[in-house]
Design a protein around this motif. Structure first.
Motif, mmCIF file in Angstrom:
data_model
loop_
_atom_site.group_PDB
_atom_site.id
_atom_site.type_symbol
_atom_site.label_atom_id
_atom_site.label_comp_id
_atom_site.label_asym_id
_atom_site.label_seq_id
_atom_site.Cartn_x
_atom_site.Cartn_y
_atom_site.Cartn_z
ATOM 1 N N PRO A 208 0.793 -1.233 0.000
ATOM 2 C CA PRO A 208 0.000 0.000 0.000
ATOM 3 C C PRO A 208 0.823 1.280 0.000
ATOM 4 N N THR A 209 2.093 1.192 0.428
ATOM 5 C CA THR A 209 2.907 2.409 0.547
ATOM 6 C C THR A 209 3.955 2.530 -0.549
ATOM 7 N N ILE A 210 3.943 1.626 -1.538
ATOM 8 C CA ILE A 210 5.001 1.640 -2.544
ATOM 9 C C ILE A 210 4.941 2.906 -3.397
ATOM 10 N N ARG A 211 6.094 3.530 -3.574
ATOM 11 C CA ARG A 211 6.205 4.769 -4.348
ATOM 12 C C ARG A 211 7.100 4.596 -5.576
ATOM 13 N N SER A 212 8.146 3.817 -5.427
ATOM 14 C CA SER A 212 9.120 3.678 -6.505
ATOM 15 C C SER A 212 9.456 2.212 -6.723
ATOM 16 N N LEU A 213 9.351 1.763 -7.975
ATOM 17 C CA LEU A 213 9.739 0.410 -8.369
ATOM 18 C C LEU A 213 10.796 0.517 -9.458
ATOM 19 N N GLN A 214 12.024 0.294 -9.100
ATOM 20 C CA GLN A 214 13.109 0.297 -10.069
ATOM 21 C C GLN A 214 13.509 -1.156 -10.294
ATOM 22 N N LEU A 215 13.030 -1.734 -11.391
ATOM 23 C CA LEU A 215 13.181 -3.165 -11.648
ATOM 24 C C LEU A 215 13.806 -3.424 -13.016
ATOM 25 N N PRO A 216 14.910 -2.762 -13.348
ATOM 26 C CA PRO A 216 15.530 -3.015 -14.646
ATOM 27 C C PRO A 216 16.284 -4.333 -14.659
ATOM 28 N N LEU A 217 16.407 -4.914 -15.859
ATOM 29 C CA LEU A 217 17.282 -6.060 -16.065
ATOM 30 C C LEU A 217 16.898 -7.239 -15.189
ATOM 31 N N ASN A 218 15.629 -7.614 -15.300
ATOM 32 C CA ASN A 218 15.091 -8.793 -14.662
ATOM 33 C C ASN A 218 14.508 -9.702 -15.746
ATOM 34 N N ALA A 219 13.596 -10.568 -15.361
ATOM 35 C CA ALA A 219 12.972 -11.499 -16.309
ATOM 36 C C ALA A 219 11.469 -11.261 -16.382
ATOM 37 N N ILE A 220 11.043 -10.016 -16.197
ATOM 38 C CA ILE A 220 9.630 -9.677 -16.079
ATOM 39 C C ILE A 220 8.965 -9.586 -17.456
ATOM 40 N N GLU A 221 7.907 -10.346 -17.638
ATOM 41 C CA GLU A 221 7.101 -10.271 -18.857
ATOM 42 C C GLU A 221 5.752 -9.607 -18.587
ATOM 43 N N ASP A 222 5.123 -9.976 -17.494
ATOM 44 C CA ASP A 222 3.758 -9.541 -17.194
ATOM 45 C C ASP A 222 3.767 -8.444 -16.124
ATOM 46 N N ILE A 223 3.307 -7.240 -16.479
ATOM 47 C CA ILE A 223 3.234 -6.151 -15.500
ATOM 48 C C ILE A 223 1.791 -5.706 -15.276
ATOM 49 N N THR A 224 0.839 -6.583 -15.573
ATOM 50 C CA THR A 224 -0.566 -6.198 -15.395
ATOM 51 C C THR A 224 -0.901 -5.934 -13.935
ATOM 52 N N ALA A 225 -0.088 -6.427 -13.007
ATOM 53 C CA ALA A 225 -0.305 -6.134 -11.588
ATOM 54 C C ALA A 225 -0.250 -4.634 -11.319
ATOM 55 N N LEU A 226 0.434 -3.894 -12.165
ATOM 56 C CA LEU A 226 0.557 -2.442 -11.969
ATOM 57 C C LEU A 226 -0.715 -1.694 -12.349
ATOM 58 N N ARG A 227 -1.689 -2.418 -12.905
ATOM 59 C CA ARG A 227 -2.991 -1.810 -13.160
ATOM 60 C C ARG A 227 -3.803 -1.668 -11.873
ATOM 61 N N SER A 228 -3.336 -2.279 -10.804
ATOM 62 C CA SER A 228 -4.033 -2.223 -9.518
ATOM 63 C C SER A 228 -3.990 -0.812 -8.947
ATOM 64 N N GLU A 229 -4.807 -0.578 -7.953
ATOM 65 C CA GLU A 229 -4.844 0.722 -7.290
ATOM 66 C C GLU A 229 -3.622 0.851 -6.387
ATOM 67 N N LEU A 230 -2.647 1.602 -6.854
ATOM 68 C CA LEU A 230 -1.423 1.860 -6.095
ATOM 69 C C LEU A 230 -1.256 3.377 -6.046
ATOM 70 N N PRO A 231 -1.971 4.035 -5.161
ATOM 71 C CA PRO A 231 -2.106 5.493 -5.218
ATOM 72 C C PRO A 231 -0.809 6.274 -5.030
ATOM 73 N N LYS A 232 0.191 5.694 -4.397
ATOM 74 C CA LYS A 232 1.426 6.434 -4.141
ATOM 75 C C LYS A 232 2.518 6.158 -5.169
ATOM 76 N N LEU A 233 2.295 5.203 -6.039
ATOM 77 C CA LEU A 233 3.321 4.822 -7.005
ATOM 78 C C LEU A 233 3.487 5.914 -8.063
ATOM 79 N N TYR A 234 4.708 6.441 -8.184
ATOM 80 C CA TYR A 234 4.962 7.499 -9.157
ATOM 81 C C TYR A 234 6.099 7.154 -10.112
ATOM 82 N N GLU A 235 6.877 6.107 -9.817
ATOM 83 C CA GLU A 235 8.043 5.785 -10.637
ATOM 84 C C GLU A 235 8.120 4.282 -10.878
ATOM 85 N N VAL A 236 8.251 3.907 -12.165
ATOM 86 C CA VAL A 236 8.438 2.510 -12.538
ATOM 87 C C VAL A 236 9.537 2.455 -13.596
ATOM 88 N N VAL A 237 10.570 1.667 -13.339
ATOM 89 C CA VAL A 237 11.674 1.498 -14.287
ATOM 90 C C VAL A 237 11.763 0.021 -14.639
#
Length: 222
Positions: free
Chosen positions: A92-121
């Protein structure tokens, strides 16, 4: 108290500037932690005050250890085998997700209500067509300050590598194009020893066979 996973214990030792053992009270006072090359992050559930987490070279595939964390605001994880980010929906408190150079294919979880999230890498990940062409634009349209992904060429090549059974990430750094081995399946130091190779040459190498891509790192070492 139960022993900590070795890489997590080393991180606590660096942070507290003293040797183990560490009590639950010791862990509860930490709000920032930097963990290098862990194979397991299950112990992070024992850090209730953690706000900032930096991880390099995680060998696991998910963030289950962080599910429901009440205070985590900033997560940086790179050169890792992370593929499943669904646990982000429970932060609930996540603001920044810096996740470069991983094995991520699916980011549909970021469609969820994350009101404080302002940065995704997400640079260097093998994002799916839906994630790259639909979810990323949606996040930008929602007014998120920073949403960073690879340019089309590097993204497409990374996708081809994964599809060929070579889970390596291709990315641009300045004027150089680099190939890295995220996670701990192929190297103990995924943040180092990258192969420098241009897009056309890498495409040609991949066409000759996935095993030829692995040889690029031996070439760099030589």
């Amino acid at each position: 108290m139960p022993l900590l996973e070795p890489q997590v214990e080393e991180a606590v030792q660096r942070r507290l500037q003293r040797n183990p053992p560490f009590s639950d009270d010791d862990l509860a006072q930490l709000d920032t932690l930097a963990v290098l090359f862990p194979r397991d992050l299950g112990d992070l559930a024992r850090f209730p005050m953690l706000k900032t987490l930096h991880v390099v070279g995680y060998g696991g595939g998910d963030l289950a250890a962080l599910a429901g964390h009440p205070r985590l605001a900033s997560l940086s994880m790179r050169f890792s085998a992370l593929a499943d980010i669904s646990a982000v929906q429970t932060l609930p408190t996540i603001r920044s997700l810096q996740l470069p150079l991983n094995a991520i294919e699916d980011i549909t979880a970021l469609r969820s209500e994350l009101p404080k999230l302002y940065e995704v890498v997400l640079t260097g990940n093998p994002l799916s067509e839906e994630s790259y062409r639909e979810v990323v634009p949606e996040l930008r349209q929602r007014g998120m300050e920073t949403v960073t992904v690879s340019e089309e060429q590097e993204w497409q090549i990374t996708r081809k590598l994964y599809a060929a059974g070579v889970p390596f990430d291709y990315f641009r750094q300045g004027n150089s194009y680099l190939l890295c081995r995220p996670g701990l399946a192929f190297t103990d130091t995924p943040d180092a020893g990258h192969a420098e190779i241009g897009p056309a040459e890498l495409e040609a190498v991949l066409q000759r066979g996935p095993e030829e891509v692995h040889k690029l790192f031996a070439r760099e070492a030589g």
